[in-house]
Design a protein around this motif. Structure first.
Motif, PDB file in Angstrom:
ATOM      1  N   VAL A 173       0.830  -1.204   0.000  1.00  0.00           N
ATOM      2  CA  VAL A 173       0.000   0.000   0.000  1.00  0.00           C
ATOM      3  C   VAL A 173       0.863   1.251   0.000  1.00  0.00           C
ATOM      4  CG1 VAL A 173      -1.665   1.317   1.367  1.00  0.00           C
ATOM      5  CG2 VAL A 173      -1.967  -1.137   1.072  1.00  0.00           C
ATOM      6  N   LEU A 174       1.956   1.231   0.773  1.00  0.00           N
ATOM      7  CA  LEU A 174       2.856   2.390   0.786  1.00  0.00           C
ATOM      8  C   LEU A 174       3.553   2.579  -0.558  1.00  0.00           C
ATOM      9  CD1 LEU A 174       4.506   2.109   4.320  1.00  0.00           C
ATOM     10  CD2 LEU A 174       2.825   3.780   3.541  1.00  0.00           C
ATOM     11  N   SER A 211       0.378   9.602  -0.185  1.00  0.00           N
ATOM     12  CA  SER A 211      -0.940   9.740   0.429  1.00  0.00           C
ATOM     13  C   SER A 211      -0.798   9.934   1.939  1.00  0.00           C
ATOM     14  CB  SER A 211      -1.790   8.501   0.133  1.00  0.00           C
ATOM     15  OG  SER A 211      -3.053   8.605   0.760  1.00  0.00           O
ATOM     16  N   TYR A 212      -1.513  10.926   2.446  1.00  0.00           N
ATOM     17  CA  TYR A 212      -1.438  11.228   3.876  1.00  0.00           C
ATOM     18  C   TYR A 212      -2.165  10.183   4.718  1.00  0.00           C
ATOM     19  CZ  TYR A 212      -2.352  13.648   8.266  1.00  0.00           C
ATOM     20  OH  TYR A 212      -2.464  13.976   9.592  1.00  0.00           O
ATOM     21  N   GLN A 242       0.075   6.821   5.696  1.00  0.00           N
ATOM     22  CA  GLN A 242       1.432   6.952   6.228  1.00  0.00           C
ATOM     23  C   GLN A 242       1.606   6.268   7.580  1.00  0.00           C
ATOM     24  OE1 GLN A 242       4.010   8.159   4.499  1.00  0.00           O
ATOM     25  NE2 GLN A 242       2.540   8.358   2.812  1.00  0.00           N
ATOM     26  N   TRP A 243       0.503   5.934   8.237  1.00  0.00           N
ATOM     27  CA  TRP A 243       0.617   5.220   9.506  1.00  0.00           C
ATOM     28  C   TRP A 243       1.019   3.769   9.316  1.00  0.00           C
ATOM     29  CZ3 TRP A 243      -2.841   1.177   9.989  1.00  0.00           C
ATOM     30  CH2 TRP A 243      -3.917   1.190   9.095  1.00  0.00           C
ATOM     31  N   LEU A 244       0.934   3.256   8.090  1.00  0.00           N
ATOM     32  CA  LEU A 244       1.378   1.889   7.802  1.00  0.00           C
ATOM     33  C   LEU A 244       2.887   1.898   7.533  1.00  0.00           C
ATOM     34  CD1 LEU A 244      -1.512   0.776   5.424  1.00  0.00           C
ATOM     35  CD2 LEU A 244      -1.116  -0.020   7.762  1.00  0.00           C
TER      36      LEU A 244
END
Length: 232
Positions: free
Chosen positions: A68-69, A75-76, A79-81
């Motif tokens: 996904v990253l 993409s904001y 970014q937690w991934l």
């Protein structure tokens, strides 16, 4: 994020266990003590299953988050991934896996089998005391056996006189050794499970009759029909 993931896994595991578990005898009896013991043991088993499911899903989650990253690098909302999340999840899974394996599962088993010490006042706390004492004795027994095994295997006199070698050499590899035993058990039981599954499926399904002689069956049916007609 870790809390939300664990709560989701816990709810899923609670649904799975309550769906497949057998109804015990005291589940239908209005006994508050047995019902409380059953609820505590169910919560401990659900917690352990959630941790195990998290350990299984950790690798697919890390691969999916990396993809996904790579797909949405700017993409904001994704970014937690990141690697910090995966590393934190791995540390939590490693900690709770050892905790569940060494303490929670034996405690749940001994807690359901306990009745309290003889002469003590009945109740939940009496069962907790008995379970704690039995678990402590079992832990001392296992540590003593491991210490003796390490003393026999290690020729260093200093390691025989202390449990420092046990802390540095045995405990870090406990998770890996038990994972290896689980993989070996899976490799051993999978062929028998597959053979049993195909056997049961073969008994339930109707086999197709493709190679039978239909002319012979038609002749037998005509003879039976003629015999019944003569009798009538």
């Amino acid at each position: 994020i870790c809390t939300l993931l664990f709560v989701s896994l816990y709810l899923l595991c609670h649904f799975i266990i309550t769906h497949f578990k057998k109804h015990t005898d005291f589940a239908q009896v209005h006994d508050d003590e047995d019902a409380a013991v059953n609820r505590i043991a169910l919560a401990l088993c659900t917690f352990t299953l959630a941790v195990a499911l998290g350990a299984v899903l950790l690798l697919p989650f890390s691969i999916l988050s990396n993809e996904v990253l790579l797909r949405f690098p700017h993409s904001y909302y994704v970014q937690w991934l990141n690697g910090s999340l995966v590393h934190g999840l791995w540390n939590l899974v490693f900690l709770f896996s050892n905790l569940s394996l060494v303490f929670l599962m034996p405690f749940a088993y001994f807690f359901t089998e306990s009745e309290g010490f003889a002469g003590s006042k009945k109740g939940i706390m009496a069962r907790v005391y008995e379970t704690s004492v039995v678990l402590l004795l079992l832990t001392l027994l296992v540590l003593g056996m491991v210490w003796v095994a390490l003393a026999l295997a290690d020729q260093d006199a200093a390691s025989r006189e202390s449990l420092h070698a046990l802390w540095q050499g045995y405990l870090p590899y406990l998770y890996s050794c038990l994972s290896l035993l689980g993989v070996l058990l899976l490799l051993l039981c999978t062929p028998f499970g597959l053979s049993t599954m195909f056997t049961v499926t073969g008994k339930l399904l109707v086999k197709p009759r493709l190679l039978e002689a239909l002319d012979e069956q038609l002749s037998c049916t005509r003879f039976e029909e003629a015999s019944v007609s003569r009798r009538i």
